[in-house]
Design an enzyme around this catalytic site. Structure first.
Site, PDB file in Angstrom:
ATOM      1  N   CYS A 143     -11.104   0.380 -10.603  1.00  0.00           N
ATOM      2  CA  CYS A 143     -10.752   1.330  -9.538  1.00  0.00           C
ATOM      3  C   CYS A 143      -9.236   1.483  -9.546  1.00  0.00           C
ATOM      4  O   CYS A 143      -8.576   1.033 -10.488  1.00  0.00           O
ATOM      5  CB  CYS A 143     -11.292   0.886  -8.184  1.00  0.00           C
ATOM      6  SG  CYS A 143     -10.639  -0.688  -7.590  1.00  0.00           S
TER       7      CYS A 143
ATOM      8  N   ASN B 198      -7.826  -2.289  -7.703  1.00  0.00           N
ATOM      9  CA  ASN B 198      -8.536  -3.554  -7.991  1.00  0.00           C
ATOM     10  C   ASN B 198      -8.476  -4.536  -6.818  1.00  0.00           C
ATOM     11  O   ASN B 198      -8.465  -5.745  -7.015  1.00  0.00           O
ATOM     12  CB  ASN B 198      -8.039  -4.225  -9.291  1.00  0.00           C
ATOM     13  CG  ASN B 198      -8.927  -5.368  -9.791  1.00  0.00           C
ATOM     14  OD1 ASN B 198      -8.415  -6.373 -10.308  1.00  0.00           O
ATOM     15  ND2 ASN B 198     -10.227  -5.270  -9.643  1.00  0.00           N
TER      16      ASN B 198
ATOM     17  N   CYS C 201     -10.239  -3.299  -3.631  1.00  0.00           N
ATOM     18  CA  CYS C 201     -11.345  -2.908  -2.742  1.00  0.00           C
ATOM     19  C   CYS C 201     -12.655  -2.708  -3.505  1.00  0.00           C
ATOM     20  O   CYS C 201     -13.560  -3.528  -3.427  1.00  0.00           O
ATOM     21  CB  CYS C 201     -10.997  -1.650  -1.963  1.00  0.00           C
ATOM     22  SG  CYS C 201      -9.570  -1.836  -0.861  1.00  0.00           S
ATOM     23  N   ARG C 202     -12.765  -1.600  -4.262  1.00  0.00           N
ATOM     24  CA  ARG C 202     -14.063  -1.226  -4.825  1.00  0.00           C
ATOM     25  C   ARG C 202     -14.447  -2.008  -6.067  1.00  0.00           C
ATOM     26  O   ARG C 202     -15.581  -2.485  -6.180  1.00  0.00           O
ATOM     27  CB  ARG C 202     -14.075   0.281  -5.145  1.00  0.00           C
ATOM     28  CG  ARG C 202     -14.017   1.157  -3.907  1.00  0.00           C
ATOM     29  CD  ARG C 202     -13.661   2.592  -4.253  1.00  0.00           C
ATOM     30  NE  ARG C 202     -12.301   2.688  -4.788  1.00  0.00           N
ATOM     31  CZ  ARG C 202     -11.738   3.798  -5.246  1.00  0.00           C
ATOM     32  NH1 ARG C 202     -12.445   4.916  -5.242  1.00  0.00           N
ATOM     33  NH2 ARG C 202     -10.499   3.795  -5.687  1.00  0.00           N
ATOM     34  N   SER C 203     -13.545  -2.128  -7.060  1.00  0.00           N
ATOM     35  CA  SER C 203     -13.975  -2.774  -8.312  1.00  0.00           C
ATOM     36  C   SER C 203     -14.209  -4.275  -8.166  1.00  0.00           C
ATOM     37  O   SER C 203     -15.163  -4.791  -8.774  1.00  0.00           O
ATOM     38  CB  SER C 203     -13.041  -2.442  -9.485  1.00  0.00           C
ATOM     39  OG  SER C 203     -11.736  -2.887  -9.274  1.00  0.00           O
TER      40      SER C 203
ATOM     41  N   ASP D 132     -12.625   5.774  -1.426  1.00  0.00           N
ATOM     42  CA  ASP D 132     -11.716   4.632  -1.428  1.00  0.00           C
ATOM     43  C   ASP D 132     -11.598   4.055  -0.008  1.00  0.00           C
ATOM     44  O   ASP D 132     -10.975   4.673   0.864  1.00  0.00           O
ATOM     45  CB  ASP D 132     -10.342   5.082  -1.922  1.00  0.00           C
ATOM     46  CG  ASP D 132      -9.470   3.903  -2.280  1.00  0.00           C
ATOM     47  OD1 ASP D 132      -9.753   2.782  -1.785  1.00  0.00           O
ATOM     48  OD2 ASP D 132      -8.513   4.087  -3.044  1.00  0.00           O
TER      49      ASP D 132
HETATM   50  P1  4NP Z   1      -9.224   0.350  -4.589  1.00  0.00           P
HETATM   51  O1  4NP Z   1      -8.382   0.796  -3.297  1.00  0.00           O
HETATM   52  O2  4NP Z   1      -8.836   1.313  -5.703  1.00  0.00           O
HETATM   53  O3  4NP Z   1     -10.658   0.516  -4.202  1.00  0.00           O
HETATM   54  O4  4NP Z   1      -8.822  -1.084  -4.881  1.00  0.00           O
HETATM   55  C1  4NP Z   1      -6.970   0.861  -3.313  1.00  0.00           C
HETATM   56  C2  4NP Z   1      -6.228  -0.261  -3.090  1.00  0.00           C
HETATM   57  C3  4NP Z   1      -4.853  -0.189  -3.051  1.00  0.00           C
HETATM   58  C4  4NP Z   1      -4.229   1.036  -3.230  1.00  0.00           C
HETATM   59  C5  4NP Z   1      -4.978   2.167  -3.463  1.00  0.00           C
HETATM   60  C6  4NP Z   1      -6.345   2.081  -3.509  1.00  0.00           C
HETATM   61  N1  4NP Z   1      -2.814   1.124  -3.169  1.00  0.00           N
HETATM   62  O5  4NP Z   1      -2.282   2.244  -3.265  1.00  0.00           O
HETATM   63  O6  4NP Z   1      -2.134   0.088  -2.985  1.00  0.00           O
END
Ligand code: 4NP
Length: 149
Positions: free
Chosen positions: A8, A11, A13-15, A123
């Site tokens: 994702c 890394n 939240c989702r993955s 997200d």
């Molecule tokens: P993820 O969510 O892609 O599901 O892990 C996010 C986590 C952090 C950020 C963006 C999306 N960030 O911009 O820090």
């Protein structure tokens, strides 16, 4: 033997949620020795950190272990190492296609769960809907395990 890398944006939240859920399902199926599982982010902002509190909470509520998860960024070597590179949404897909070797297939997790009627997993870093994301991740991971036969 097969190998799966969930990807994702961050890394956190989702993955990592998908990694933990898939590890749990693969273990329940008695197939941990056959399937290598990992996750990574397109960005490096959170490298070295544990998953987001929202992901840890939903996993804990559902009895799924997450203690070993540590955020890392995807590397060029990952495209050769993993049979299945499985991302979460169309933005991830476009970003991965830009850096993947020519001819490498990149999947979205909901490619394996057409019954959801969705293609992208939103997200939750922004939407905060961790329970909704968890149900989509579950559906995708169950479909992926079926795909692996
Ligand atoms: P993820 O969510 O892609 O599901 O892990 C996010 C986590 C952090 C950020 C963006 C999306 N960030 O911009 O820090």
């Amino acid at each position: 033997m097969s190998s799966v890398l969930f990807v994702c944006l961050g890394n956190i939240c989702r993955s990592p949620m998908a990694e933990a859920v898939f590890r749990h399902l693969v273990s329940e199926a008695g197939r941990s020795e056959e399937i290598t599982i990992d996750s990574a982010g397109i960005g490096s902002w959170h490298a070295g950190e544990p998953p987001h509190i929202g992901t840890r909470t939903v996993l804990r509520e559902n009895g799924i272990a997450h203690d070993s998860l540590v955020c890392r960024q995807i590397t060029a070597a990952d495209f050769a190492k993993f049979d299945y590179v499985v991302c979460m949404d169309e933005e991830n897909l476009a970003a991965l296609k830009r850096i993947a070797p020519a001819g490498k297939t990149i999947y979205r997790l909901l490619d394996f769960a057409p019954e959801t009627g969705e293609q992208n997993i939103e997200d939750p870093y922004y939407t905060k809907r961790f329970d909704h994301v968890y149900s989509l991740v579950q559906a995708g991971c169950r479909g992926l395990l079926r795909e692996l036969g």
